[in-house]
Scaffold this motif. Structure first.
Motif, short mmCIF file in Angstrom:
data_model
loop_
_atom_site.label_atom_id
_atom_site.label_comp_id
_atom_site.label_asym_id
_atom_site.label_seq_id
_atom_site.Cartn_x
_atom_site.Cartn_y
_atom_site.Cartn_z
N MET A 1 0.83 -1.20 0.00
CA MET A 1 0.00 0.00 0.00
C MET A 1 0.87 1.26 0.00
N ILE A 2 1.91 1.26 0.82
CA ILE A 2 2.80 2.42 0.90
C ILE A 2 3.54 2.62 -0.41
N LEU A 3 4.05 1.54 -1.00
CA LEU A 3 4.80 1.65 -2.25
C LEU A 3 3.92 2.10 -3.40
N LYS A 4 2.68 1.64 -3.44
CA LYS A 4 1.77 2.06 -4.51
C LYS A 4 1.29 3.49 -4.33
N GLY A 5 1.14 3.90 -3.06
CA GLY A 5 0.58 5.21 -2.79
C GLY A 5 1.59 6.34 -2.79
N CYS A 6 2.79 6.06 -2.31
CA CYS A 6 3.82 7.11 -2.19
C CYS A 6 4.72 7.09 -3.41
N ARG A 7 4.25 7.67 -4.49
CA ARG A 7 4.97 7.58 -5.77
C ARG A 7 6.11 8.59 -5.87
N HIS A 8 6.24 9.50 -4.91
CA HIS A 8 7.30 10.50 -4.98
C HIS A 8 8.47 10.18 -4.05
N LEU A 9 8.48 8.99 -3.50
CA LEU A 9 9.57 8.60 -2.61
C LEU A 9 10.90 8.57 -3.35
N GLU A 10 11.90 9.17 -2.76
CA GLU A 10 13.27 9.11 -3.27
C GLU A 10 14.15 8.22 -2.40
N LEU A 11 13.74 8.05 -1.17
CA LEU A 11 14.49 7.20 -0.24
C LEU A 11 13.51 6.43 0.63
N LEU A 12 13.69 5.13 0.71
CA LEU A 12 12.89 4.28 1.58
C LEU A 12 13.82 3.31 2.30
N ILE A 13 13.90 3.47 3.61
CA ILE A 13 14.73 2.59 4.43
C ILE A 13 13.82 1.81 5.36
N MET A 14 13.90 0.48 5.29
CA MET A 14 13.06 -0.39 6.12
C MET A 14 13.97 -1.40 6.82
N ARG A 15 14.92 -0.92 7.56
CA ARG A 15 15.90 -1.80 8.19
C ARG A 15 15.33 -2.53 9.40
N TYR A 16 15.59 -3.82 9.45
CA TYR A 16 15.23 -4.68 10.58
C TYR A 16 13.74 -4.60 10.91
N CYS A 17 12.93 -4.43 9.87
CA CYS A 17 11.48 -4.48 10.04
C CYS A 17 11.01 -5.93 9.97
N SER A 18 9.87 -6.21 10.55
CA SER A 18 9.34 -7.57 10.56
C SER A 18 7.91 -7.59 10.04
N GLY A 19 7.46 -8.80 9.67
CA GLY A 19 6.09 -8.98 9.20
C GLY A 19 5.97 -9.22 7.72
N PHE A 20 7.08 -9.16 6.98
CA PHE A 20 7.03 -9.35 5.53
C PHE A 20 8.42 -9.75 5.01
N ASN A 21 8.42 -10.35 3.86
CA ASN A 21 9.66 -10.60 3.12
C ASN A 21 9.63 -9.77 1.84
N VAL A 22 10.79 -9.29 1.43
CA VAL A 22 10.88 -8.51 0.20
C VAL A 22 10.95 -9.47 -0.98
N ASP A 23 9.86 -9.53 -1.75
CA ASP A 23 9.78 -10.44 -2.89
C ASP A 23 9.87 -9.65 -4.19
N ASP A 24 9.68 -10.34 -5.30
CA ASP A 24 9.82 -9.69 -6.62
C ASP A 24 8.81 -8.57 -6.83
N GLU A 25 7.59 -8.75 -6.34
CA GLU A 25 6.57 -7.71 -6.52
C GLU A 25 6.97 -6.43 -5.78
N ILE A 26 7.44 -6.60 -4.56
CA ILE A 26 7.85 -5.43 -3.78
C ILE A 26 9.04 -4.73 -4.45
N LEU A 27 9.99 -5.52 -4.94
CA LEU A 27 11.15 -4.93 -5.61
C LEU A 27 10.73 -4.17 -6.87
#
Length: 279
Positions: free
Chosen positions: A237-263
């Motif tokens: 939801m955040i990636l689809k909604g925040c289209r002007h992001l230049e930097l996104l840091i999600m270090r040591y977050c839990s609850g998801f794995n970064v898969d191909d769709e997220i990338l």
């Protein structure tokens, strides 16, 4: 490492002895240069050390430029904060003894030194609803707001959403351990038109929080989530909604794995750091 030269005062800070200062007349130092030096000092030094050097230093310490960064967090005597924990400032003033009137008076005194020019505010656990209201009126130029965990643990943190919309020039919010992030972000999306950076640490990002972040879509360029927990759906939801992001840091977050769709959704972001994330 070489041994640092100088002596220590009561707070553990170093100062030069008169012998090492030689014949230099420090009171004749150019005021503009002196202000540039003093503005790098913390509140405690500006209040308890610098005014005792000489009249010209005391005068320079009253310049509003010395009070553009108001870091009350450094003053708090707490095991969560950086040393020194035994600051003599608190032995003398004892503003953490539950005396709200004394705390409010102290905060007002410091904020007034800025003459409405403060651009950075770091809140401490001894802030009250009254002091929050005061700084919301007297710091109109505020750009950076830092809210540490010990403030959010108290009851006063719930009042923050009432005042945060007063800072129309706010650009950055850094916050720790918040259970009502959506309530704080909602007035920002409405009133803070220069807002562009959000830093969250150790926060459970709920559905309503993720939606509140998305509502910042036209503003937010920098988003840092450190040790937060959020679902894969909310990441999408955040990636689809925040289209002007230049930097996104999600270090040591839990609850998801970064898969191909997220990338793929994050492919437009210049810097995407997801080190240490895990489901």
């Amino acid at each position: 490492m070489g041994k640092r030269k100088g002596n220590r005062n009561r707070s553990g800070r170093y100062y030069l002895s008169k012998k090492k200062m030689g014949n230099r007349r420090w009171e004749e130092l150019n005021q503009d240069c002196l202000v540039e030096v003093l503005r790098k000092l913390d509140i405690e030094s500006l209040l308890t050390n610098i005014p005792l050097v000489c009249k010209s230093w005391y005068k320079a310490s009253l310049d509003p430029k010395c009070w553009k960064c108001l870091n009350f967090h450094e003053l708090a005597s707490s095991p969560y904060l950086r040393p020194p924990y035994d600051s003599p400032f608190f032995d003398d003033f004892n503003i953490l003894n539950g005396n709200n009137d004394l705390a409010n008076a102290f905060i007002k005194f410091v904020v007034d030194r800025s003459q409405r020019c403060a651009t950075t505010l770091v809140i401490a656990g001894f802030f009250t609803q009254q002091s929050l209201e005061y700084v919301s009126h007297e710091c109109p130029e505020l750009k950076c707001l830092n809210i540490p965990m010990e403030f959010m643990f108290g009851d006063e943190g719930q009042h923050l959403s009432k005042f945060i919309g007063s800072w129309g020039n706010l650009e950055l919010l850094s916050i720790e351990i918040c259970y009502y992030l959506d309530q704080i972000l909602t007035p920002i999306s409405t009133h803070c038109h220069k807002f562009q950076a959000l830093c969250c640490r150790e926060i459970q990002i709920r559905d309503e929080d993720a939606m509140a972040i998305v509502k910042l879509e036209q503003k937010i360029k920098y988003l840092r989530l450190s040790s937060c927990r959020l679902s894969r759906e909310n990441v999408v939801m955040i990636l689809k909604g925040c289209r002007h992001l230049e930097l996104l840091i999600m270090r040591y977050c839990s609850g998801f794995n970064v898969d191909d769709e997220i990338l793929k959704l994050a492919s437009h972001i210049k810097t995407f750091d997801y080190q240490g994330t895990y489901a």
